[in-house]
Scaffold this active site. Sequence first.
Site, short mmCIF file in Angstrom:
data_model
loop_
_atom_site.label_atom_id
_atom_site.label_comp_id
_atom_site.label_asym_id
_atom_site.label_seq_id
_atom_site.Cartn_x
_atom_site.Cartn_y
_atom_site.Cartn_z
N LYS A 134 40.45 34.41 70.28
CA LYS A 134 39.61 33.41 69.63
C LYS A 134 38.86 32.61 70.67
O LYS A 134 39.38 32.46 71.80
CB LYS A 134 40.43 32.48 68.71
CG LYS A 134 41.74 31.95 69.25
CD LYS A 134 41.87 30.89 70.26
CE LYS A 134 41.02 29.77 70.54
NZ LYS A 134 41.41 29.03 71.79
N TYR A 220 41.64 26.18 65.66
CA TYR A 220 42.95 25.96 65.02
C TYR A 220 42.84 24.97 63.87
O TYR A 220 43.50 25.13 62.83
CB TYR A 220 43.98 25.45 66.04
CG TYR A 220 44.33 26.47 67.09
CD1 TYR A 220 45.15 27.56 66.79
CD2 TYR A 220 43.83 26.37 68.37
CE1 TYR A 220 45.45 28.51 67.74
CE2 TYR A 220 44.13 27.31 69.33
CZ TYR A 220 44.93 28.38 69.01
OH TYR A 220 45.23 29.32 69.96
P1 NAD Z 1 41.63 32.22 81.98
O1 NAD Z 1 40.53 31.47 82.61
O2 NAD Z 1 43.02 31.90 82.41
O3 NAD Z 1 41.43 33.78 82.24
C1 NAD Z 1 40.18 34.39 82.11
C2 NAD Z 1 40.21 35.77 82.74
O4 NAD Z 1 38.90 36.34 82.66
C3 NAD Z 1 40.58 35.73 84.23
O5 NAD Z 1 41.43 36.80 84.51
C4 NAD Z 1 39.26 35.92 84.94
O6 NAD Z 1 39.39 36.58 86.17
C5 NAD Z 1 38.50 36.79 83.95
N1 NAD Z 1 37.05 36.66 84.07
C6 NAD Z 1 36.18 37.67 84.07
N2 NAD Z 1 34.93 37.24 84.20
C7 NAD Z 1 34.99 35.90 84.30
C8 NAD Z 1 34.02 34.86 84.46
N3 NAD Z 1 32.71 35.14 84.52
N4 NAD Z 1 34.44 33.61 84.52
C9 NAD Z 1 35.75 33.30 84.41
N5 NAD Z 1 36.73 34.24 84.25
C10 NAD Z 1 36.35 35.52 84.20
O7 NAD Z 1 41.45 32.09 80.43
P2 NAD Z 1 42.56 32.29 79.31
O8 NAD Z 1 43.19 30.99 79.01
O9 NAD Z 1 43.44 33.43 79.63
O10 NAD Z 1 41.63 32.62 78.03
C11 NAD Z 1 41.09 33.90 77.82
C12 NAD Z 1 40.76 34.05 76.33
O11 NAD Z 1 41.94 33.92 75.57
C13 NAD Z 1 39.78 33.02 75.77
O12 NAD Z 1 38.95 33.60 74.82
C14 NAD Z 1 40.68 32.00 75.12
O13 NAD Z 1 40.06 31.29 74.06
C15 NAD Z 1 41.80 32.88 74.62
N6 NAD Z 1 43.09 32.17 74.51
C16 NAD Z 1 43.77 32.24 73.35
C17 NAD Z 1 44.98 31.60 73.22
C18 NAD Z 1 45.76 31.72 71.94
O14 NAD Z 1 46.73 30.97 71.77
N7 NAD Z 1 45.39 32.61 71.03
C19 NAD Z 1 45.51 30.88 74.28
C20 NAD Z 1 44.79 30.84 75.47
C21 NAD Z 1 43.58 31.49 75.58
#
Ligand code: NAD
Length: 369
Positions: A134, A220
């Site tokens: 999401k 949410y």
């Molecule tokens: P994060 O920043 O920790 O990780 C992002 C990942 O994408 C990293 O591995 C990074 O290297 C990669 N990436 C590739 N291209 C990138 C760029 N141009 N800029 C930044 N990062 C890049 O993020 P996250 O918290 O893991 O979130 C990722 C996704 O998951 C999002 O869509 C977020 O909304 C979703 N999410 C959902 C939940 C849930 O409870 N359902 C919880 C956290 C995150």
Amino acid sequence: MDRRTFTQSITLGTTAAVVTPNLALSCAMPASSDKKLGIALVGLGSYSTYQLAPALQDTQHCYLAGIVTGTPNKKQIWKEKYAIPEKNCYDYENFDSIKNNPDIDIVYVVLPNSMHADFCIRAAKAGKHVICEKPMAMNVEECDAILAACKKAKVKLGMGYRLHSEPYTQEIKRLIKEKTFGEVRYVNAEAAYYSGGNPNQWRLNKALSGGGALVNMGVYSIQSLIYGTGENPIAVCAQEYSTRPEYFKDTDETITAQFKFKSGAVGHMMTSHNINANKLHVNCSNGWFVLEPANNYGPLSGITSNGTKFNFPHESQQKLQMDDFAKHVLYNAPNLAPGEMGRRDMVIVEAIYRSIAKGGSWQVLSLGA
Ligand code: NAD
């Protein structure tokens, strides 16, 4: 508080009677089978690292079969930690060749929001089932493109809406469906956390995130309002608040919105990257019930106006969610969070931003029941 500390639970501190799990609402268990589907995680950031990969060590119907990462160093670490063969490791460029890999059944897109549509569509074209984190995409147009690609490729599409597989949330849905406390009159949903970290993070960059608090935690709140009433809203109006414009240069900080429902129920939501809040309150004609916390990784906590306290065993929400989706693929069990649900929420997100741009005016929604 950052995203990780947000996951710590806020308890209600109330002693009361207890409700036990409602198995009727759980995803129907199919005939047992040894078949486990292989999942490839795309994007090895914090959610994949700290939630999804650990959960995939306990799933019954799927397992961590592959990874897709742009960081060679991470590939090495993950390969060793999870015994992932080299042939199941991809980068963003060679990702499309995943179509030739029979080990991968499901591609789970866990990238910054601006990359969801591209990778979901490429996964579908590779013939893989898709789970999309999401918010589904940057806008409704991209959601439509994902849905069309999955339909064309005849693959299943699920959202990473983990709470639909979670027992406290399922209990809310049961109370609504059975009208245990009568008709819903008012619902209040709050999902927010204080963001004070790196000002250059992608969540604060509109080109990568598509928006601020609304597309992050606000999803949410929107979800809570809908399962807290049991119906889609028919109109929304919204307001935006900015108190730290030097930090939130590009994205929304705090948004409130009011919703009308066909039944006459009224909804209110608040989402923010500047406030800590995590709650769902449902007020009905004959009583009320509350989840607080309502949105984090659990255990959640809930109580009703007659003093009954929810008490369900805690399991990883991500484990339950991915197993539910695998059962959907394997046995045609219900898809608890289909792509259409992600699109619907994006329609509401767009209406909220439109209302703000038009000075808080009511926006009519045509979402059906
Ligand atoms: P994060 O920043 O920790 O990780 C992002 C990942 O994408 C990293 O591995 C990074 O290297 C990669 N990436 C590739 N291209 C990138 C760029 N141009 N800029 C930044 N990062 C890049 O993020 P996250 O918290 O893991 O979130 C990722 C996704 O998951 C999002 O869509 C977020 O909304 C979703 N999410 C959902 C939940 C849930 O409870 N359902 C919880 C956290 C995150």
